[in-house]
Design a protein around this motif. Structure first.
Motif, short mmCIF file in Angstrom:
data_model
loop_
_atom_site.label_atom_id
_atom_site.label_comp_id
_atom_site.label_asym_id
_atom_site.label_seq_id
_atom_site.Cartn_x
_atom_site.Cartn_y
_atom_site.Cartn_z
N LEU A 44 24.30 34.78 36.08
CA LEU A 44 25.66 34.50 36.22
C LEU A 44 26.06 33.03 36.27
CD1 LEU A 44 28.14 35.86 37.94
CD2 LEU A 44 27.10 34.69 39.80
N PRO A 45 27.12 32.45 35.71
CA PRO A 45 27.33 31.12 35.30
C PRO A 45 27.31 30.49 36.86
CG PRO A 45 28.91 32.56 34.26
CD PRO A 45 28.03 33.31 35.04
N GLY A 46 26.77 29.08 36.61
CA GLY A 46 26.59 28.17 37.62
C GLY A 46 27.61 28.43 38.93
N PRO A 47 29.17 27.89 38.40
CA PRO A 47 30.22 27.88 39.50
C PRO A 47 30.55 29.18 39.90
CG PRO A 47 31.06 27.65 37.23
CD PRO A 47 29.61 27.48 37.04
N GLY A 48 29.92 30.49 39.52
CA GLY A 48 30.25 31.58 40.01
C GLY A 48 29.74 31.84 41.45
N TYR A 49 28.72 31.36 41.57
CA TYR A 49 27.89 31.78 42.70
C TYR A 49 28.81 31.80 44.06
CZ TYR A 49 23.65 32.19 39.95
OH TYR A 49 22.88 32.65 39.26
N SER A 50 29.52 30.57 44.52
CA SER A 50 30.17 30.39 45.54
C SER A 50 31.38 31.40 45.44
CB SER A 50 30.75 28.94 45.70
OG SER A 50 31.48 28.58 44.39
N TRP A 51 31.92 31.47 44.57
CA TRP A 51 33.36 32.58 44.35
C TRP A 51 32.73 33.94 44.61
CZ3 TRP A 51 37.84 31.42 45.89
CH2 TRP A 51 38.41 30.15 45.78
N LEU A 52 31.47 34.13 43.92
CA LEU A 52 31.05 35.57 44.24
C LEU A 52 30.96 35.81 45.63
CD1 LEU A 52 30.25 38.15 42.89
CD2 LEU A 52 27.78 37.05 43.15
N VAL A 53 30.16 34.90 46.29
CA VAL A 53 29.99 35.17 47.82
C VAL A 53 31.30 35.17 48.57
CG1 VAL A 53 28.92 34.20 49.70
CG2 VAL A 53 27.49 34.20 47.61
N ILE A 54 32.21 34.36 48.23
CA ILE A 54 33.38 34.25 48.95
C ILE A 54 34.30 35.56 48.85
CG2 ILE A 54 35.70 33.10 48.99
CD1 ILE A 54 34.32 30.77 48.51
N SER A 55 34.21 35.82 47.56
CA SER A 55 34.90 37.14 47.45
C SER A 55 34.27 38.35 47.89
CB SER A 55 35.27 37.52 45.79
OG SER A 55 33.91 37.95 45.31
N LEU A 56 33.11 38.48 47.85
CA LEU A 56 32.29 39.63 48.61
C LEU A 56 32.66 39.66 50.10
CD1 LEU A 56 29.15 39.98 46.74
CD2 LEU A 56 30.84 41.64 47.01
N ALA A 57 32.35 38.23 50.51
CA ALA A 57 32.71 38.08 52.09
C ALA A 57 34.14 38.53 52.49
CB ALA A 57 32.38 36.72 52.52
N LEU A 58 35.19 38.26 51.61
CA LEU A 58 36.52 38.76 52.04
C LEU A 58 36.63 40.22 51.81
CD1 LEU A 58 38.45 35.72 50.23
CD2 LEU A 58 38.33 36.30 52.72
N GLY A 59 36.07 40.80 50.74
CA GLY A 59 36.42 42.13 50.43
C GLY A 59 35.59 43.06 50.94
N THR A 60 34.31 42.83 51.42
CA THR A 60 33.35 44.01 52.02
C THR A 60 33.98 44.67 53.47
OG1 THR A 60 31.88 42.31 52.53
CG2 THR A 60 31.40 43.79 50.69
N PRO A 61 34.61 43.65 54.25
CA PRO A 61 35.08 44.36 55.37
C PRO A 61 36.17 45.34 55.09
CG PRO A 61 35.08 42.05 55.53
CD PRO A 61 34.79 42.35 54.34
N ALA A 62 36.85 45.14 54.22
CA ALA A 62 38.06 46.24 53.77
C ALA A 62 37.20 47.43 53.58
CB ALA A 62 38.86 45.74 52.84
N LEU A 63 36.13 47.31 52.41
CA LEU A 63 35.34 48.50 51.95
C LEU A 63 34.85 49.26 53.35
CD1 LEU A 63 33.37 47.11 49.06
CD2 LEU A 63 35.82 48.13 49.01
N SER A 64 34.48 48.39 54.29
CA SER A 64 33.92 49.20 55.50
C SER A 64 35.12 49.87 56.40
CB SER A 64 33.25 48.39 56.46
OG SER A 64 32.03 47.89 55.98
N VAL A 65 36.30 49.42 56.50
CA VAL A 65 37.29 49.83 57.15
C VAL A 65 38.00 51.12 56.48
CG1 VAL A 65 39.37 49.26 58.10
CG2 VAL A 65 37.77 47.55 58.36
N ILE A 66 38.03 50.92 55.21
CA ILE A 66 38.60 51.90 54.05
C ILE A 66 37.45 53.21 54.38
CG2 ILE A 66 39.61 52.73 52.23
CD1 ILE A 66 40.00 50.05 51.50
N GLY A 67 36.35 52.61 54.18
CA GLY A 67 35.35 53.99 54.39
C GLY A 67 35.24 54.60 55.63
#
Lengths: 218, 253
Positions: free
Chosen positions: A119-142
């Motif tokens: 994964l390219p360097g600047p991607g790490y922080s945004w990957l973590v941010i997007s997962l942190a924002l999105g995975t709660p929705a996955l749990s709730v929908i699930g």
């Protein structure tokens, strides 16, 4: 509520399998990708955000089956339904416990797996941010999917058929955020949309889950 | 207003058709007319469209698949919308016919979606040079297809009919919200090849008049066909449920 949260977390930690399984699955999906698409590092770097998002989504899906089914079997679901705690609150807590045991470890593990996929360097922080924002929705929908299918024998396969289409918007905005972050574009628009979806889902979905669960427990 | 005269029998209007007997009687009376009308409309629309309209100056004769593609796509969405309304009626007023109508509409809707996807692919191949593109309109239809599959699978999986009706209604409501959400979410990754609306009220965008009139007839045919199929299948569902009740009673005695 605290007691319920503590109980669910304890069960997840002690029951063995449940807790680490999602992480191990995430790891295996990520490891299998270079075997299936070939190990060219520039190609892997391009698809890494999407692959990591897809892996996290599937790992989340994997553990939904156990979310309510075990409680139904030993009768504690009926106790929950008749307790003074509103069913909406109980299901929110269960979704929170699911996120703490499945989503949060995925968020923390994602950067390490990002290294594997180049994964390219600047991607790490945004990957973590997007997962942190999105995975709660996955749990709730699930949780909603689990509440729909809880009484059904062999509901696991049906659960994935029902839940995956509902995951589409979250996946699109989450992966878009991570991809734009990795390629150096401005990812704030999809990130805000993702946050909006998550907040909306958290505020509304427990009511649908509770309605479905009440029908199933009737 | 009516004074001391005996009140006339209160007419319930539309809601009285929630009675299965009345519904069956009514649908049996209008079904033959519906079948005939939809058959005539489809025949006129399709034959007119296929054989008596000129070829498009850019697309040649492939444009004629529009007479299947646009009506089926329209009905694919409207079938889900009808299921949404029927589910709401079931959840609020508990009319069994309504739940059964939603159940009956789902397979029709999934076939309409499939026709729209397949004709779209057949049309897209010569026009865009590809069978499939990850374009917002195409993708949201594929997701709609998945929603239909999940909905039908849930109906099949739950044994108790009332529980199944409740669960699928809740799924239909939640699914509608997410279908709309996906529709706008998919705009994010591609602006797409698909043309804009061909039948909007805004005259500028519409297809030329030569194609417009047979298209309207074909759409009317599809709408009537959908109504006829749903009424027919709802009747079948009602009879199936009666048969099951009779069998259960027989077993008990």
């Amino acid at each position: 509520m605290k007691a319920l949260l503590r109980r669910d977390l304890m069960l997840a930690f002690r029951a063995g399998g449940g807790f680490g399984l999602g992480l191990a699955f995430f790891l295996i999906v990520t490891v299998l990708v270079p075997f299936s698409v070939g190990p060219q590092s520039d190609l892997l770097a391009r698809i890494a955000p999407g692959v990591l998002w897809l892996g996290a989504l599937l790992a989340c899906l994997l553990s939904l089956d156990r979310l309510l089914a075990l409680d139904l079997e030993d009768g504690s679901l009926d106790l929950l339904a008749t307790s003074p705690l509103p069913l909406e609150a109980a299901l929110s807590i269960k979704a929170l416990a699911h996120w703490l045991t499945t989503g949060l470890p995925l968020v923390l593990a994602a950067p390490l797996l990002g290294v594997l996929l180049n994964l390219p360097g600047p991607g790490y922080s945004w990957l973590v941010i997007s997962l942190a924002l999105g995975t709660p929705a996955l749990s709730v929908i699930g949780t909603f999917g689990a509440a729909l299918t809880v009484g059904i024998k062999r509901g696991g396969l049906l659960l994935s058929l029902l839940v995956l289409p509902l995951y589409v918007p979250t996946l699109i905005f989450g992966a878009e955020t991570a991809r734009r972050g990795a390629s150096g574009m401005d990812p704030s628009t999809p990130a805000l949309m993702l946050a909006g979806i998550t907040l909306g889902v958290i505020s509304v979905m427990p009511f649908a889950s509770a309605a479905a669960l009440r029908i199933n427990l009737r | 207003m009516s004074g001391d005269k005996p009140a006339p029998v209160r007419r319930q209007g539309f809601w009285s058709y929630a009675n299965p007997v009345k519904f069956l009687g009514f649908s049996e009376r209008i079904l033959p007319a519906l079948w005939w009308l939809s058959g005539i409309c489809l025949a006129v629309g399709l034959i007119w469209g296929f054989f008596f309209t000129p070829d498009d100056f850019r697309q040649g004769s492939t444009v004629k698949i529009i007479y299947l593609h646009v009506p089926s796509a329209l009905m694919a969405i409207n079938a889900w919308f009808m299921m949404l309304v029927a589910s709401l009626i079931w959840l609020i007023r508990r009319h069994h016919v309504s739940a059964l109508a939603a159940r009956a509409a789902a397979p029709v809707g999934v076939v309409m979606t499939l026709i729209a996807l397949v004709t779209g692919a057949i049309w897209g191949q010569p026009m865009w040079g590809t069978w499939w593109a990850w374009d917002p309109r195409l993708t949201s239809f594929l997701i709609l297809f998945l929603f239909y599959l999940g909905y039908i699978a849930l109906w099949e999986a739950v044994e108790d009919p009332d529980t199944a009706a409740d669960l699928t209604s809740v799924l239909c409501l939640v699914g509608s919200v997410f279908a709309v959400l996906s529709r706008y979410a998919v705009n994010f990754w591609n602006q797409g090849l698909h043309q804009g609306a061909s039948l909007s009220l805004d005259k500028e965008e519409n297809v030329a008049d030569v194609f417009y009139q047979p298209l309207l007839v074909a759409i009317a045919g599809f709408v009537l066909l959908f109504l006829a199929l749903v009424l027919y299948r709802t009747g079948t569902e009602i009879r199936l449920r009666r048969t099951r009740a009779l069998l259960a009673r027989q077993r008990r005695t």
